[in-house]
Design a protein around this motif. Structure first.
Motif, PDB file in Angstrom:
ATOM      1  N   GLY A 102       0.801  -1.207   0.000  1.00  0.00           N
ATOM      2  CA  GLY A 102       0.000   0.000   0.000  1.00  0.00           C
ATOM      3  C   GLY A 102       0.839   1.264   0.000  1.00  0.00           C
ATOM      4  N   THR A 103       0.207   2.365   0.317  1.00  0.00           N
ATOM      5  CA  THR A 103       0.877   3.655   0.330  1.00  0.00           C
ATOM      6  C   THR A 103       1.887   3.723   1.470  1.00  0.00           C
ATOM      7  OG1 THR A 103      -0.912   4.576   1.672  1.00  0.00           O
ATOM      8  CG2 THR A 103      -1.123   4.769  -0.712  1.00  0.00           C
ATOM      9  N   ARG A 104       2.788   4.673   1.378  1.00  0.00           N
ATOM     10  CA  ARG A 104       3.829   4.896   2.381  1.00  0.00           C
ATOM     11  C   ARG A 104       4.660   3.629   2.620  1.00  0.00           C
ATOM     12  NH1 ARG A 104       1.148   7.582   7.538  1.00  0.00           N
ATOM     13  NH2 ARG A 104       3.366   7.722   8.111  1.00  0.00           N
ATOM     14  N   ASP A 105       4.805   2.829   1.539  1.00  0.00           N
ATOM     15  CA  ASP A 105       5.618   1.605   1.577  1.00  0.00           C
ATOM     16  C   ASP A 105       5.150   0.611   2.621  1.00  0.00           C
ATOM     17  OD1 ASP A 105       7.287   2.482  -0.490  1.00  0.00           O
ATOM     18  OD2 ASP A 105       8.582   3.575   0.910  1.00  0.00           O
ATOM     19  N   ARG A 106       3.862   0.573   2.896  1.00  0.00           N
ATOM     20  CA  ARG A 106       3.335  -0.419   3.829  1.00  0.00           C
ATOM     21  C   ARG A 106       3.141  -1.745   3.089  1.00  0.00           C
ATOM     22  NH1 ARG A 106       5.098   2.763   6.714  1.00  0.00           N
ATOM     23  NH2 ARG A 106       4.027   4.033   8.278  1.00  0.00           N
ATOM     24  N   PHE A 107       3.502  -2.855   3.754  1.00  0.00           N
ATOM     25  CA  PHE A 107       3.366  -4.165   3.124  1.00  0.00           C
ATOM     26  C   PHE A 107       2.923  -5.189   4.156  1.00  0.00           C
ATOM     27  CE2 PHE A 107       7.649  -4.276   4.830  1.00  0.00           C
ATOM     28  CZ  PHE A 107       7.774  -5.570   5.311  1.00  0.00           C
ATOM     29  N   ASP A 108       2.368  -6.270   3.663  1.00  0.00           N
ATOM     30  CA  ASP A 108       1.896  -7.368   4.511  1.00  0.00           C
ATOM     31  C   ASP A 108       1.925  -8.644   3.675  1.00  0.00           C
ATOM     32  OD1 ASP A 108       0.805  -8.963   6.422  1.00  0.00           O
ATOM     33  OD2 ASP A 108      -1.224  -8.151   6.281  1.00  0.00           O
ATOM     34  N   ALA A 109       2.600  -9.664   4.173  1.00  0.00           N
ATOM     35  CA  ALA A 109       2.710 -10.924   3.441  1.00  0.00           C
ATOM     36  C   ALA A 109       2.673 -12.090   4.413  1.00  0.00           C
ATOM     37  CB  ALA A 109       4.008 -10.959   2.625  1.00  0.00           C
ATOM     38  N   ASP A 110       2.028 -13.167   4.013  1.00  0.00           N
ATOM     39  CA  ASP A 110       2.020 -14.383   4.822  1.00  0.00           C
ATOM     40  C   ASP A 110       1.772 -15.577   3.912  1.00  0.00           C
ATOM     41  OD1 ASP A 110      -1.007 -15.311   5.030  1.00  0.00           O
ATOM     42  OD2 ASP A 110      -1.013 -13.143   5.276  1.00  0.00           O
ATOM     43  N   GLY A 111       2.187 -16.741   4.367  1.00  0.00           N
ATOM     44  CA  GLY A 111       2.004 -17.961   3.592  1.00  0.00           C
ATOM     45  C   GLY A 111       2.165 -19.183   4.459  1.00  0.00           C
ATOM     46  N   SER A 112       1.543 -20.270   4.033  1.00  0.00           N
ATOM     47  CA  SER A 112       1.654 -21.525   4.772  1.00  0.00           C
ATOM     48  C   SER A 112       1.467 -22.684   3.812  1.00  0.00           C
ATOM     49  CB  SER A 112       0.610 -21.601   5.896  1.00  0.00           C
ATOM     50  OG  SER A 112      -0.697 -21.641   5.360  1.00  0.00           O
ATOM     51  N   LEU A 113       2.045 -23.822   4.168  1.00  0.00           N
ATOM     52  CA  LEU A 113       1.921 -25.045   3.386  1.00  0.00           C
ATOM     53  C   LEU A 113       1.922 -26.217   4.353  1.00  0.00           C
ATOM     54  CD1 LEU A 113       1.777 -26.373   0.589  1.00  0.00           C
ATOM     55  CD2 LEU A 113       4.286 -26.458   0.596  1.00  0.00           C
ATOM     56  N   SER A 114       0.930 -27.106   4.230  1.00  0.00           N
ATOM     57  CA  SER A 114       0.775 -28.207   5.174  1.00  0.00           C
ATOM     58  C   SER A 114       0.505 -29.510   4.434  1.00  0.00           C
ATOM     59  CB  SER A 114      -0.386 -27.922   6.144  1.00  0.00           C
ATOM     60  OG  SER A 114      -0.169 -26.713   6.850  1.00  0.00           O
ATOM     61  N   PHE A 115       0.987 -30.600   5.044  1.00  0.00           N
ATOM     62  CA  PHE A 115       0.782 -31.945   4.519  1.00  0.00           C
ATOM     63  C   PHE A 115       0.251 -32.821   5.648  1.00  0.00           C
ATOM     64  CE2 PHE A 115       4.350 -29.877   2.493  1.00  0.00           C
ATOM     65  CZ  PHE A 115       4.133 -30.071   1.134  1.00  0.00           C
ATOM     66  N   PHE A 116      -0.597 -33.785   5.297  1.00  0.00           N
ATOM     67  CA  PHE A 116      -1.085 -34.723   6.305  1.00  0.00           C
ATOM     68  C   PHE A 116      -1.286 -36.104   5.690  1.00  0.00           C
ATOM     69  CE2 PHE A 116      -4.898 -32.920   4.419  1.00  0.00           C
ATOM     70  CZ  PHE A 116      -5.760 -33.999   4.277  1.00  0.00           C
ATOM     71  N   SER A 117      -1.110 -37.114   6.529  1.00  0.00           N
ATOM     72  CA  SER A 117      -1.307 -38.512   6.156  1.00  0.00           C
ATOM     73  C   SER A 117      -1.832 -39.241   7.387  1.00  0.00           C
ATOM     74  CB  SER A 117       0.012 -39.126   5.672  1.00  0.00           C
ATOM     75  OG  SER A 117       0.919 -39.256   6.753  1.00  0.00           O
ATOM     76  N   PRO A 118      -2.187 -40.514   7.288  1.00  0.00           N
ATOM     77  CA  PRO A 118      -2.720 -41.207   8.475  1.00  0.00           C
ATOM     78  C   PRO A 118      -1.796 -41.193   9.678  1.00  0.00           C
ATOM     79  CG  PRO A 118      -3.209 -42.464   6.497  1.00  0.00           C
ATOM     80  CD  PRO A 118      -2.331 -41.336   6.069  1.00  0.00           C
ATOM     81  N   HIS A 119      -0.482 -41.075   9.464  1.00  0.00           N
ATOM     82  CA  HIS A 119       0.449 -41.117  10.588  1.00  0.00           C
ATOM     83  C   HIS A 119       1.172 -39.791  10.836  1.00  0.00           C
ATOM     84  CE1 HIS A 119       0.353 -45.355  11.746  1.00  0.00           C
ATOM     85  NE2 HIS A 119       0.214 -45.645  10.460  1.00  0.00           N
ATOM     86  N   THR A 120       1.193 -38.888   9.870  1.00  0.00           N
ATOM     87  CA  THR A 120       2.067 -37.715   9.964  1.00  0.00           C
ATOM     88  C   THR A 120       1.327 -36.438   9.591  1.00  0.00           C
ATOM     89  OG1 THR A 120       3.948 -39.105   9.361  1.00  0.00           O
ATOM     90  CG2 THR A 120       4.268 -36.736   9.228  1.00  0.00           C
ATOM     91  N   GLN A 121       1.649 -35.361  10.328  1.00  0.00           N
ATOM     92  CA  GLN A 121       1.180 -34.018   9.994  1.00  0.00           C
ATOM     93  C   GLN A 121       2.380 -33.079  10.033  1.00  0.00           C
ATOM     94  OE1 GLN A 121      -2.048 -32.816  12.575  1.00  0.00           O
ATOM     95  NE2 GLN A 121      -2.994 -34.836  12.497  1.00  0.00           N
TER      96      GLN A 121
END
Length: 690
Positions: free
Chosen positions: A251-270
């Motif tokens: 945005g204006t005045r060089d304001r910024f915002d960023a985020d991200g996520s990535l997830s995996f799951f299986s019967p035994h593992t998250q």
């Protein structure tokens, strides 16, 4: 003119057509239908049988409900004058189907008794034309996800909002029939840190087989100690998957915002990773916050991760981390769990703060005093946390081991200018301060909890069943350096002017331990096999031992030798320890009255007769800080809880409680070492607090 007239007439025609269609549709849904589902052989009511109504024309589901204890059902607001079909499903019985139509003139239909035939061979019904939307499977209420038609991008939350008696609030809290859901599981286990929003806003609806609702008793002897759980059962081919999201804003005045996520799951593992960065004062408290921001289909605004307008200055936080869980049992159940989980979170933050304040104090008459304060500060911090948990639980015992580690560093530089002006005397004083500090702390903690469960097949005189004990240990080490330069000028009395160039070097170590236990029921050991009025008796004890050591070296700059000289009045070598023990005996009595699937009423009374034995010692090179005090207090607790659960209608809870507690002053409140380098803020203790 004619063109606009045609447009106007067309718009009016469309609006009237829409209104007419709505009225016609609404007016058709005014009928009602009722009946009783019974066993065709024994003529007994089919309690909790699934009853559903469909349109014959397009097989659209119009409504569904569970039959009452008498097998009764009653649908309202169903269409009249069109062919409808009612379908009754019950375990061990053939599906009952009947086509009917509600007369337009009567607007109601009584199907009377509907006899449902028993199934002679369950294998005969392989083809299922109608899927029961809801059914009772023992004590579990099950919703069949395939019975609900939603958009192809729908998630679990969209499905929950379609279920009868289920409410999903704006903060993600779920209620079923007026009672809050305490735990939400996926295939019987927590989903990415037991966070409700991560599960209901990421898992797609087409991956869900069933939504199961059931009551979980934490203590079989205490019906009021039960929680409501929801289990999301995944389809066999959807037990492995992944989801994630990336968001960037500028945005204006060089304001910024960023985020991200990535997830995996299986019967035994998250496993899940997440990161975020911004310069709009949005600070994440941990991995759970970042995971909630990474949901696929968030339908609400999260208040926990928004620009914090209470924070002074401008912050630039960068944070990230990961979650990992390994389940050694693929489908955990109640009292059948074995898993290891860990999460790591790191946050780096830079803060700039410029502050200007003016305070005016008015005295009697027309005199007043004005204080101006201008401060500029810059700080950087780096915080890391690693937490782990291992759980092994079966029908006999539960073991929980939870170690954790934290590392925190901080650097701060600030400059402050203050002055005080009187309306009568003009400028009275000025104070300029330059401060810089660094700190580094490392902490470790571990908690071990063990609980033995009661075996109903074994009678013991010694109360080893339902025994609970826990031990926790936390240690930490903190080092810090601080430089404080103060120039105080008094214009009223120049002799009061002072200059400080003071350096602080602090090192502290602390060790905190606690041990608690609660015995099983002592009635059998004390009174033999006598019931003693159904009153449960338990012994309890809580013990905590805390110790800390602080070495602080304070030095003032000597302008003659141009070097720092130790200030003995402020330097200290301090040892502080406390011992707090609270033994007691607990009496508990429960009154209950219930009727299956109708109501459950409970009254629980608890009395804890406790005593507190508290001792604190402080040894120091300064005699005024050498303190050894002991206290003894009777600190009883009592409460009465009433619960009235009218199943399917409402639930009310009332609680009346009393608790006595005592707090004791610390050494910083009793006898602190007075540092007068900031003459506008001098803190003194009071030994009379003893």
């Amino acid at each position: 003119m004619n063109f606009f007239l045609k447009i106007y007439v067309a718009v009016i025609f469309i609006l009237l057509s829409t209104s007419s269609f709505s009225q016609t549709k609404d007016s058709s849904y005014i009928g009602s239908v009722k009946g009783i589902a019974k066993d065709s052989v024994y003529n007994s009511a089919l309690q909790s049988a699934t009853v559903a109504i469909y349109k014959v024309e397009d097989s659209v589901l119009l409504g569904y409900q569970l039959a009452s204890n008498l097998g009764e059902f009653n649908f309202k607001e169903v269409p009249v004058g069109i062919p409808l079909q009612i379908v009754i499903s019950f375990s061990g019985f053939k599906s009952f189907k009947k086509v009917f139509s509600i007369p337009v003139d009567k607007k109601e239909m009584d199907l009377n008794i509907l006899n449902v035939e028993r199934s002679t061979d369950m294998l005969d019904e392989v083809t299922v034309e109608y899927i029961p939307p809801v059914r009772m499977n023992g004590d579990t209420l099950e919703f069949n996800a395939n019975a609900f038609k939603l958009d192809k991008d729908a998630v679990v939350e969209d499905l929950l909002r379609k279920l009868p008696g289920v409410t999903v609030w704006g903060d993600g809290v779920i209620y079923v029939n007026g009672r809050q859901v305490n735990n939400l599981l996926v295939d019987g286990k927590p989903f990415f840190g037991d966070d409700t929003q991560v599960a209901i806003q990421n898992l797609p609806k087409n991956a869900i087989d069933k939504i199961q609702v059931y009551k979980q008793n934490q203590d079989e002897q205490n019906p009021m100690d039960s929680v409501l759980e929801v289990n999301i059962k995944l389809k066999a081919d959807k037990k492995t998957g992944k989801f994630g999201k990336i968001g960037v804003g500028y945005g204006t005045r060089d304001r910024f915002d960023a985020d991200g996520s990535l997830s995996f799951f299986s019967p035994h593992t998250q496993f899940g990773i997440a990161a975020a960065a911004n310069n709009v004062n949005k600070e994440a408290g941990g991995m759970n916050t970042l995971m909630r921001q990474g949901t696929y289909k968030g339908s609400r605004v999260s208040v926990e991760y928004q620009p914090n307008f209470r924070v002074q200055g401008l912050s630039r936080p960068i944070s990230g981390g990961f979650n990992y869980q390994r389940d050694f049992i693929e489908t955990p159940q109640w009292r059948k769990k074995n898993y290891f989980s860990t999460n790591y979170f790191i946050k780096n933050n830079e803060t700039e703060n410029v502050r200007n304040t003016t305070t005016e104090t008015t005295f009697t008459g027309d005199s007043s005093r004005i204080q101006d304060n201008v401060s500029v500060s810059n700080s950087t911090s780096n915080n890391q946390a690693l937490n782990m948990t291992y759980v092994d639980e079966n029908e006999r015992y539960m073991l929980n081991i939870s170690p954790g580690f934290t590392w925190n560093t901080r650097n701060n530089n600030s400059e402050q200018k203050q002055n005080s002006t009187s309306s009568n005397q003009g400028l009275q004083s000025a104070n300029n301060t330059i401060n810089s500090s660094t700190s580094d702390s490392k902490n470790m903690n571990v908690r071990i909890r063990f609980e033995s469960y009661k075996n109903p097949l074994i009678n013991r005189r010694i109360p080893t069943d339902n025994f609970q004990t826990s031990y926790s240990l936390s240690t930490g080490k903190t080092t810090g350096e601080q430089l404080n330069k103060t120039d105080f000028i008094s214009f009223i009395n120049p002799a009061d002017s002072k200059k400080y160039d003071r350096k602080y070097n602090t090192q502290s170590n602390n060790v905190n331990q606690s041990l608690s236990f609660s015995s099983g029921d002592l009635r059998q050991m004390i009174f033999g096999y006598a019931n003693f009025g159904g009153i449960t008796i338990r012994l309890k004890n809580n013990l905590s031992v805390n110790s800390s050591k602080e070495t602080r070296v304070v030095a003032d700059r000597d302008t003659t030798i141009k070097n720092y000289v130790i200030n003995k009045s402020l330097s200290t070598d301090n040892k502080f320890s406390t011992i707090n023990e609270e033994p007691g005996i607990n009496f508990e009595k429960i009154f209950k009255k219930e009727l299956t699937n109708r109501y459950s009423k409970n009254v629980q009374m608890n009395l804890d007769a406790k005593w507190q034995f508290y001792n604190q010692q402080n040894s120091s090179v300064h005699d005024i800080q050498n303190i050894n005090q002991s206290y003894r207090r009777f600190t009883p607790e009592a409460n009465i809880t009433y619960s009235n659960n009218q199943i399917g209608e409402y639930r009310t809870n009332f609680r009346l409680s009393y608790a006595a507690s005592s707090g004791y002053p610390s050494i910083s409140q009793l006898a602190p070492l007075v540092d007068s380098s900031n003459l506008y803020n001098i803190r003194k203790g009071n030994l009379n607090l003893l």
